[in-house]
Design an enzyme around this catalytic site. Structure first.
Site, PDB file in Angstrom:
ATOM      1  N   ARG A   1     -15.437   5.476  -2.448  1.00  0.00           N
ATOM      2  CA  ARG A   1     -14.999   4.671  -1.585  1.00  0.00           C
ATOM      3  C   ARG A   1     -14.203   4.182  -1.828  1.00  0.00           C
ATOM      4  O   ARG A   1     -13.452   3.034  -1.300  1.00  0.00           O
ATOM      5  CB  ARG A   1     -16.576   3.675  -1.530  1.00  0.00           C
ATOM      6  CG  ARG A   1     -16.000   2.735  -0.401  1.00  0.00           C
ATOM      7  CD  ARG A   1     -17.680   1.783  -0.299  1.00  0.00           C
ATOM      8  NE  ARG A   1     -18.879   1.830  -1.151  1.00  0.00           N
ATOM      9  CZ  ARG A   1     -18.427   0.745  -2.223  1.00  0.00           C
ATOM     10  NH1 ARG A   1     -17.467   0.232  -2.403  1.00  0.00           N
ATOM     11  NH2 ARG A   1     -19.401   0.970  -3.004  1.00  0.00           N
TER      12      ARG A   1
ATOM     13  N   TYR B   1      -6.750  -2.569  23.354  1.00  0.00           N
ATOM     14  CA  TYR B   1      -6.854  -1.831  23.504  1.00  0.00           C
ATOM     15  C   TYR B   1      -8.425  -2.634  23.343  1.00  0.00           C
ATOM     16  O   TYR B   1      -8.754  -4.306  22.383  1.00  0.00           O
ATOM     17  CB  TYR B   1      -7.119  -0.401  21.728  1.00  0.00           C
ATOM     18  CG  TYR B   1      -8.205   0.351  21.560  1.00  0.00           C
ATOM     19  CD1 TYR B   1      -8.202   1.046  22.190  1.00  0.00           C
ATOM     20  CD2 TYR B   1      -9.145  -0.271  20.296  1.00  0.00           C
ATOM     21  CE1 TYR B   1      -9.004   2.199  22.670  1.00  0.00           C
ATOM     22  CE2 TYR B   1     -10.431   1.083  20.861  1.00  0.00           C
ATOM     23  CZ  TYR B   1     -10.638   2.287  21.772  1.00  0.00           C
ATOM     24  OH  TYR B   1     -11.238   2.774  21.506  1.00  0.00           O
TER      25      TYR B   1
ATOM     26  N   ASP C   1      -0.027  -1.561  16.343  1.00  0.00           N
ATOM     27  CA  ASP C   1      -0.201  -1.009  16.190  1.00  0.00           C
ATOM     28  C   ASP C   1       0.025  -0.033  16.389  1.00  0.00           C
ATOM     29  O   ASP C   1       0.256  -0.036  18.125  1.00  0.00           O
ATOM     30  CB  ASP C   1      -2.097  -1.234  17.330  1.00  0.00           C
ATOM     31  CG  ASP C   1      -3.090  -0.715  17.570  1.00  0.00           C
ATOM     32  OD1 ASP C   1      -3.009   0.974  17.448  1.00  0.00           O
ATOM     33  OD2 ASP C   1      -4.141  -0.767  17.366  1.00  0.00           O
TER      34      ASP C   1
ATOM     35  N   LYS D   1      -6.377   9.899  17.662  1.00  0.00           N
ATOM     36  CA  LYS D   1      -4.928  10.456  18.541  1.00  0.00           C
ATOM     37  C   LYS D   1      -3.892  11.467  18.129  1.00  0.00           C
ATOM     38  O   LYS D   1      -4.622  12.224  18.180  1.00  0.00           O
ATOM     39  CB  LYS D   1      -4.710   8.870  19.254  1.00  0.00           C
ATOM     40  CG  LYS D   1      -5.807   7.843  19.575  1.00  0.00           C
ATOM     41  CD  LYS D   1      -7.249   8.309  20.584  1.00  0.00           C
ATOM     42  CE  LYS D   1      -7.832   7.250  20.635  1.00  0.00           C
ATOM     43  NZ  LYS D   1      -7.546   5.630  20.654  1.00  0.00           N
TER      44      LYS D   1
HETATM   45  C1  PLP Z   1      -8.142   5.064  20.109  1.00  0.00           C
HETATM   46  C2  PLP Z   1      -7.130   3.353  19.709  1.00  0.00           C
HETATM   47  C3  PLP Z   1      -8.091   2.362  19.041  1.00  0.00           C
HETATM   48  C4  PLP Z   1      -9.188   2.560  18.155  1.00  0.00           C
HETATM   49  O1  PLP Z   1      -9.457   4.401  17.399  1.00  0.00           O
HETATM   50  P1  PLP Z   1     -10.700   4.632  16.627  1.00  0.00           P
HETATM   51  O2  PLP Z   1     -10.392   5.526  15.928  1.00  0.00           O
HETATM   52  O3  PLP Z   1     -11.456   5.179  18.209  1.00  0.00           O
HETATM   53  O4  PLP Z   1     -11.425   3.376  15.951  1.00  0.00           O
HETATM   54  C5  PLP Z   1      -7.462   0.821  18.998  1.00  0.00           C
HETATM   55  N1  PLP Z   1      -6.080   1.071  18.734  1.00  0.00           N
HETATM   56  C6  PLP Z   1      -5.850   1.979  20.000  1.00  0.00           C
HETATM   57  C7  PLP Z   1      -4.066   1.631  20.786  1.00  0.00           C
HETATM   58  C8  PLP Z   1      -6.592   3.045  20.432  1.00  0.00           C
HETATM   59  O5  PLP Z   1      -5.414   4.130  21.733  1.00  0.00           O
END
Ligand code: PLP
Length: 400
Positions: A63, A116, A188, A213
Site C-alpha cells: 500500500r 469528467y 487532468d 484511457k
Molecule cells: C475516465 C476519466 C476519469 C476517471 O478515470 P477512471 O480510471 O475511470 O477512474 C477522469 N478524468 C477523465 C478526463 C476521464 O476520461
C-alpha cells in the site's frame, strides 16, 4: 531503482518504449517483473526501523510502495517531466487523493465547467460536505477564469481538451493566474496524454491521469496516476495516498506497463485517423458541426497549436435531428463500438445527452455546450476507410 540518465535526451516515443529508462531488472529480465507481494521482509530490526524512518530506501508494504508499481510511476513521470509519480487504483482514486490531500475546510476551487462526470460529482456533492466550495467556469476564456479566482482559491482544476466538448484552456495563462493568487494548477491530462501535452512544461503544478484511457490503451485495465515537479508536493501526495488506500495493485501496474510501450504507435495512428474523420464529418450533410482541435475553425485552434504536440483522437460533433439523431447513430454503427470510455485501440462512440451526462439537468447541459445532438467519438487504430464507411452507413440512417 536506477534510471538511465541518457533517457532524458531521448525522444518521447523512445521513452515510452523504454519505460522512461527505469532500470528494475533483478536477473536481466527485459520486461519488469510482477512483484505480487503484499509485504517485504526486513533483514533486521534495525533495517526495518531505518526504512520506516525514511532513512534508507527499500520496500515495506505494497500500500505504501511496490517495485512493479514504482516502475510505472517513474515511467509516467518521465513522460510528463515530473520528479516522480503516485499511482492509484483508478483515475478517480488519483483525483480524490489529490483533492483531499491539498484542500481544507473553507477552501475554494476553480474548475473547468465541463469535466469528467465523477470528478464533477466529487467536487459538488462530496467536497462541499466538508466546506470546500467549487466554482465551475469556462476556463477556456482567460477573463472568466481570472474573475473566478479569489483569496480562498487553493486549486485551479483544468481539463483540456474538455470532456465531451473539446474546449481548450491556455495552460500557460492558467498557471500564471493561479500562481498570482497563491493557488496550485492541477490538470487532468487524460484526454491528451503526455505524448501530446505536458502541462508541467507550461507551469502546471500537478498532472493527473486516468491510465485506463490512452496510457494503457486497450480497454482492459483501470488505473490512475498523479505526477508533480516539486518533490515536496509529491511526497505529500504519496503520504496521502498511502493513508487513503486507493493504491494500485502490482498486476494492474504490469498490464499498464505493457500498454504504455506502444503509446507512440497508437497515438500517431489514432490521431491521423481522427484528423481525416473530422475533415470527412465536416463535409457530411447529416453533420451540423464538428469540434476537433486540429481543424482551423476550432475556437481555440491557436492555443491547441501552441501547447499540444498533436491534436489527439477525440472528436465531438452534432448530428441532424437532435437527440433522436444521436440515438439513431448509436444504434446504427456496426464497426465502431457503442460504449463509454476512450483512448483505446478500438473506436468507441457515445451520446452524452442520453448516457454519460444524462443526469446533468438539461439547462446546465446547454450552458456547458453538451447539446442533445452532440456525439463523442474516440477514434481508434482501425483502417481509416473502414471507419469512414461505418460512419457513412450509420449517418445515412439519421433523420429517416
Ligand atoms: C475516465 C476519466 C476519469 C476517471 O478515470 P477512471 O480510471 O475511470 O477512474 C477522469 N478524468 C477523465 C478526463 C476521464 O476520461
Amino acid at each position: 531503482m536506477e534510471k538511465d540518465p541518457s533517457m532524458e535526451d531521448r525522444k518521447k516515443s523512445t521513452r515510452a518504449v523504454h519505460l522512461g529508462g527505469v532500470k528494475s531488472s533483478v536477473y536481466g529480465e527485459v520486461v519488469p517483473a510482477v512483484f505480487q507481494t503484499s509485504t517485504f521482509a526486513f533483514p533486521s530490526a534495525e533495517e526495518g526501523a531505518a526504512r520506516f524512518a525514511g532513512e534508507r530506501p527499500g520496500f515495506i508494504y505494497t500500500r505504501l510502495a511496490n517495485p512493479t508499481v514504482r516502475v510505472l510511476e517513474e515511467a509516467v513521470a518521465s513522460l510528463e517531466g515530473g520528479s516522480g509519480g503516485v499511482a492509484a487504483s483508478t483515475g478517480m482514486g488519483a483525483l480524490t487523493t489529490t483533492f483531499l490531500a491539498l484542500l481544507e475546510q473553507g477552501a475554494h476551487v476553480v474548475s473547468t465547467d465541463s469535466i469528467y462526470g465523477a470528478t464533477h460529482l466529487f467536487l459538488e456533492s462530496d467536497l462541499s460536505r466538508f466546506g470546500v466550495r467549487t466554482s465551475f467556469v469556462d476556463t477556456s476564456n482567460p477573463e472568466i477564469l481570472r474573475d473566478a479566482l479569489g483569496p480562498e482559491t487553493r486549486l485551479v482544476f483544468i481539463e483540456t481538451p474538455t470532456n465531451p466538448t473539446m474546449k481548450i484552456t491556455d495552460l500557460e495563462a492558467a498557471a500564471r493566474m493561479a500562481h498570482e493568487h497563491g493557488a496550485l494548477l492541477v490538470v487532468d491530462n487524460t484526454f491528451a496524454s503526455p505524448y501530446l501535452q505536458r502541462p508541467l512544461r507550461w507551469g502546471a503544478d500537478i498532472v493527473v491521469h486516468s491510465l485506463t484511457k490512452f496510457l494503457n490503451g486497450h480497454s482492459d485495465v483501470l488505473g490512475g496516476m498523479v505526477t508533480a515537479k516539486d518533490p515536496q508536493l509529491l511526497s505529500r501526495l504519496r503520504k496521502a495516498s498511502s493513508t487513503y488506500g486507493s493504491t494500485m495493485d502490482p498486476h494492474q501496474a504490469w498490464l499498464i506497463l505493457r500498454g504504455l510501450r506502444t503509446l507512440a504507435l497508437r497515438m500517431e495512428r489514432a490521431q491521423e485517423n481522427a484528423l481525416r474523420l473530422a475533415q470527412y464529418l465536416a463535409g457530411h450533410p447529416k453533420v451540423t458541426w464538428v469540434r476537433y482541435p486540429g481543424l482551423p475553425d476550432h475556437p481555440q485552434h491557436a492555443v491547441a497549436r501552441k501547447q499540444m504536440e498533436g491534436f489527439g483522437s477525440m472528436i465531438c460533433f452534432g448530428v441532424k435531428n437532435g437527440y433522436e439523431g444521436g440515438v439513431t447513430l448509436m444504434d446504427r454503427v456496426r464497426l465502431i463500438t457503442l460504449a463509454v470510455s476512450l483512448g483505446s485501440v478500438e473506436s468507441l462512440i457515445e451520446h452524452p445527452a442520453s448516457m454519460t451526462h444524462a443526469a446533468v439537468p438539461w439547462e446546465e447541459r446547454q450552458q456547458a455546450g453538451i447539446l442533445d445532438e452532440l456525439v463523442r467519438l474516440s477514434v481508434g487504430c482501425e483502417d481509416f476507410e473502414d471507419l469512414r464507411r461505418d460512419l457513412d452507413q450509420a449517418l445515412s440512417q439519421v433523420g429517416k
